[in-house]
Design a protein around this motif. Structure first.
Motif, short mmCIF file in Angstrom:
data_model
loop_
_atom_site.label_atom_id
_atom_site.label_comp_id
_atom_site.label_asym_id
_atom_site.label_seq_id
_atom_site.Cartn_x
_atom_site.Cartn_y
_atom_site.Cartn_z
N VAL A 305 0.85 -1.20 0.00
CA VAL A 305 0.00 0.00 0.00
C VAL A 305 0.88 1.24 0.00
O VAL A 305 0.75 2.11 -0.87
CB VAL A 305 -0.95 0.02 1.22
CG1 VAL A 305 -1.64 1.36 1.34
CG2 VAL A 305 -1.96 -1.11 1.11
N SER A 306 1.82 1.30 0.98
CA SER A 306 2.67 2.50 1.01
C SER A 306 3.54 2.57 -0.24
O SER A 306 3.93 3.66 -0.68
CB SER A 306 3.56 2.49 2.27
OG SER A 306 3.73 1.22 2.78
N ASN A 307 3.77 1.41 -0.85
CA ASN A 307 4.57 1.40 -2.09
C ASN A 307 3.91 2.24 -3.18
O ASN A 307 4.59 2.88 -3.98
CB ASN A 307 4.74 -0.05 -2.56
CG ASN A 307 5.84 -0.17 -3.62
OD1 ASN A 307 6.93 0.37 -3.42
ND2 ASN A 307 5.54 -0.84 -4.71
N LEU A 313 6.35 9.83 -0.80
CA LEU A 313 7.29 9.65 0.31
C LEU A 313 8.66 10.22 -0.04
O LEU A 313 9.33 10.84 0.79
CB LEU A 313 7.41 8.16 0.66
CG LEU A 313 6.18 7.56 1.36
CD1 LEU A 313 6.21 6.04 1.30
CD2 LEU A 313 6.11 8.04 2.79
N SER A 314 9.05 10.05 -1.30
CA SER A 314 10.38 10.56 -1.69
C SER A 314 10.38 12.08 -1.70
O SER A 314 11.38 12.73 -1.43
CB SER A 314 10.78 10.02 -3.06
OG SER A 314 9.81 10.44 -4.01
N GLN A 315 9.21 12.67 -1.97
CA GLN A 315 9.13 14.14 -1.97
C GLN A 315 9.07 14.70 -0.57
O GLN A 315 9.51 15.82 -0.30
CB GLN A 315 7.90 14.61 -2.75
CG GLN A 315 8.01 14.42 -4.25
CD GLN A 315 6.74 14.90 -4.95
OE1 GLN A 315 6.31 16.04 -4.79
NE2 GLN A 315 6.15 14.01 -5.72
N LEU A 316 8.49 13.96 0.37
CA LEU A 316 8.28 14.49 1.71
C LEU A 316 8.55 13.40 2.77
O LEU A 316 7.66 12.67 3.17
CB LEU A 316 6.83 15.00 1.85
CG LEU A 316 6.53 15.95 3.02
CD1 LEU A 316 7.50 17.13 3.01
CD2 LEU A 316 5.10 16.45 2.91
N ALA A 317 9.81 13.27 3.18
CA ALA A 317 10.22 12.18 4.07
C ALA A 317 9.53 12.26 5.42
O ALA A 317 9.38 11.25 6.11
CB ALA A 317 11.74 12.22 4.26
N LEU B 319 12.84 2.59 1.66
CA LEU B 319 12.97 2.23 3.08
C LEU B 319 11.69 2.55 3.84
O LEU B 319 11.25 1.79 4.70
CB LEU B 319 14.16 2.98 3.69
CG LEU B 319 15.52 2.67 3.09
CD1 LEU B 319 16.60 3.52 3.75
CD2 LEU B 319 15.85 1.19 3.24
N ALA B 320 11.07 3.70 3.50
CA ALA B 320 9.82 4.07 4.15
C ALA B 320 8.75 3.01 3.88
O ALA B 320 7.97 2.65 4.76
CB ALA B 320 9.35 5.42 3.62
N VAL B 321 8.76 2.51 2.64
CA VAL B 321 7.78 1.50 2.27
C VAL B 321 7.96 0.23 3.10
O VAL B 321 6.99 -0.38 3.55
CB VAL B 321 7.90 1.16 0.77
CG1 VAL B 321 7.04 -0.03 0.41
CG2 VAL B 321 7.54 2.38 -0.06
N LEU B 322 9.21 -0.12 3.35
CA LEU B 322 9.50 -1.41 4.00
C LEU B 322 9.61 -1.32 5.51
O LEU B 322 9.61 -2.35 6.21
CB LEU B 322 10.81 -1.98 3.43
CG LEU B 322 10.84 -2.20 1.92
CD1 LEU B 322 12.24 -2.63 1.49
CD2 LEU B 322 9.82 -3.24 1.50
#
Lengths: 453, 453
Positions: A305-307, A313-317, B319-322
């Motif tokens: 899902v988060s994938n 996510l890459s734009q806003l860690a 990494l955020a995804v995992l």
């Protein structure tokens, strides 16, 4: 004589006998074991690692084997039985109550079972086959066939004389049953009631005809609930023709209540409730891996899902930092509801008539808590991350997820029960999957809509 | 007469009476309530939303109030009592067993308690004050003071004649106690044993002197474990001078076992175990918020851990995804161990002598499962994300976290018990915090070391 004066407490006993065993004082251990009651020995065995159990068993007087096996939990008992040969086992089973006998035999491997049955004397063999004929987890499988029944047309005086012919009454006898010539249950008379009667009274006039009998195929859990609700010490078991077949005694009911409770507790922790606490490492590791596999699946599902939001996510860690909060809160809130509903089902409180009421209530609880925590977390995070938008996104996601959690926590066990799936086993895993996915979807989804462009 | 023939099943009863209530057929409802046993009425009240409870209570015959209050769970009972005035309550309490009486009075607000006590007749007031004098959750607080005691020097014949002087024996009487002139317990004789004796035998020769008595201040849970282990129906309670003060009966033990089981199950789901299933929404919402607050704290703590790796996350969004996978697996594995240890403690299986053994075993289980899942997840993720390094990092983190989870799951409840903290309540929250933090630290930490430069 008294536990107070010279008897050590169970845990002290456990300490001392284990020390004695570890320092190889076998004679001393044997003497201690001889002084302990079967129940205490069973408890000691359950509280000992498998290797010590083997040694203890060797040191126990074989005459005690039967009484101890009766008291052992299934897992531990099966381990012990593997140490015994057929004829030792057969003789141990001889004077066991029929329900315990069935329990033991049911778990035996086919071949050993037949060996044991042939070793038994005729009467015991019939008793065993009879006991085995009732389906597991029914009133039939937990009843004893040893009981005393009377005719209604005799006097109390005669009953008292008849009882004195016995050396002792069947274990746990608190009530005598009154039957007609076709063995149909007419009523019962408790020993306490018997003793206050004028000896000239007829059983027919002294007996209680309001007796509630347990149908042969009622589940053991239902039967246990009836015992609990009516404070029974024992209850007669009858077939569809109301013929008396046996009686259930409270000691077996206590075991059912304990087992059902442990089953729910362990199940909700994704544990096999008959895992022996002191089982060997490999056995335990194997038993646990089933639910870990399932969980890996659900965890990968959540990750996928988060994938979908990898760009976001890459734009806003910062989102990555915060994205675990909403699923975590949803999981807790949902499990609270789940536990409440499962407990209610266990004691039969939840039926069709109040299910909707309960579902609505839990949904509302979810909404209220959702609002509350949305607000709180929004403020906290807005200050922490210095961004009101992030706070708002997190708050909205929290509100959505806690509302869903309330509904899911109540609906999942109800649906599972309809589908004959055990909510205690599968409920929390299903719930957490939902709250994880909804939590991530709503948070990262809203973030993408509101924060990213 | 029989449940089979004309009695509906409990759930059918629940349905029909609720329909009758909802369609306002009060006369019909009252008639049904009159036909139900106190235990069934109590069960019906517990299974009904608060508004319906009020109506039901109005329709119940006041003579039944006492018997029903005895059977109600604490939460529901307190709600009902708020509907009653002092004198109604006082008369309802009159013929209650002393232990139930104490239970009810203990929960009353000071003022109402005094009103009720003054309403009671002298004898009941003394009984009540006596019962209230024993600390809660001890043998003293769960014992009845109604029992029959004998002298050793009389014959069974005399005992039988003495018993016939009673209209009925105290509720749940299965055993008579033999005391000396100072009321010190000498032995006991079960009714079943009494009935097989030759009337000319002396009590002294017929009694069982091996009787195990419960010390006044033993915890109710310990007492319940003894009942369970020895299949007792009742047990005498004595003070330090071995003087007989009362007896505990199995029906109260069953309640303790049920309550303790629910306490553990609900506690592990971060629920207040005396929350009434059908409580009003606001009450429930309030009760749940405590643990949600705690969890928000731990969730923010976890977030602050990943916050330390914000740079890493911004460089590699995968990494955020995992990063949720490792904490999730750790939580499950840890809770499995936690549940096992808490169950073991509940039945007194875990003492100093086997704690280390168990700790080592669970650590090994964690290691083995850690290796297994590390390998599995490494492969899966390596293929999914097409990067062996990420697979290796995830695998290493998984191994670390599952090993920690095994140790923490066993150590936390043991430590908490030493500190007199209830592991059932605080255990899972503490554990999940640890597995979340270690999971994130190890995964993101290793990732930073190995993948980022």
């Amino acid at each position: 004589m008294s536990e107070l004066s010279d008897k050590p407490s169970p845990s002290e006993q456990l300490e001392s006998i284990n020390q004695a065993l570890n320092s190889g004082m076998f004679v001393h251990v044997r003497r201690q074991l001889q002084q302990m009651r079967p129940g205490d020995v069973a408890w000691l065995l359950e509280a000992s690692p498998t290797p010590s159990r083997k040694v203890f068993w060797q040191l126990i007087d074989p005459d005690e084997y039967g009484a101890i096996l009766e008291e052992l939990s299934e897992e531990v008992r099966d381990g012990i039985i593997r140490l015994m040969d057929a004829d030792k086992l057969a003789s141990a089973l001889e004077d066991m109550e029929s329900d315990d006998l069935a329990d033991v035999l049911r778990d035996l491997p086919e071949q050993l079972l037949n060996q044991v049955l042939t070793q038994m004397d005729e009467q015991d063999r019939l008793r065993a086959k009879q006991a085995l004929s009732y389906p597991e987890n029914t009133a039939g499988s937990m009843m004893n066939t040893e009981f005393i029944s009377l005719r209604a047309d005799i006097s109390i005086e005669v009953v008292l004389r008849y009882l004195r012919l016995h050396h002792e009454l069947p274990e746990g006898t608190d009530t005598l049953y009154v039957v007609d010539k076709n063995n149909r249950l007419l009523g019962d008379i408790s020993l306490a009631r018997l003793l206050v009667q004028d000896p000239n009274t007829l059983v027919a006039d002294a007996m209680d005809t309001q007796v509630e009998a347990i149908p042969l195929l009622m589940t053991d859990t239902e039967a246990a609930n009836l015992f609990e609700r009516h404070d029974w010490l024992s209850a007669p078991v009858v077939d569809q023709n109301y013929q008396l077949l046996g009686r259930i005694t409270i000691d077996d009911v206590v075991d059912i209540i304990r087992e059902d409770g442990e089953h729910t507790m362990m199940g909700m922790a994704n544990m096999d409730d008959d895992e022996d606490t002191f089982a060997p490492v490999t056995t335990s590791a194997k038993r646990r891996s089933i639910w870990l596999t399932v969980n890996l699946g659900t965890a990968l599902l959540a990750a996928s899902v988060s994938n979908m939001f990898e760009d976001t996510l890459s734009q806003l860690a910062t989102l990555a930092v915060l994205m675990t909060i909403v699923p975590s809160m949803g999981g807790i809130a949902g499990n609270q509801t789940l536990a409440l509903v499962i407990r209610g089902m266990a004691v039969g409180h939840i039926g069709d008539s109040n299910a909707r009421w309960l579902l609505t209530k839990e949904a509302l609880v979810g909404l209220i808590n959702g609002l509350l925590w949305a607000l709180m977390v929004a403020v906290v995070v807005a200050f922490w991350k210095g961004s009101w938008q992030i706070g708002i996104v997190l708050g909205l996601a929290m509100f959505i997820n806690l509302s869903v959690a309330g509904i899911a926590g109540a609906a999942i066990p109800m649906i599972m029960r309809k589908l004959n799936i055990d909510p205690a086993l599968a409920g929390s895993m299903a719930l957490n999957t939902i709250t994880d996915i909804i939590g991530l979807l709503s948070f990262l989804g809203l973030a993408t809509l509101i924060l990213i462009n």
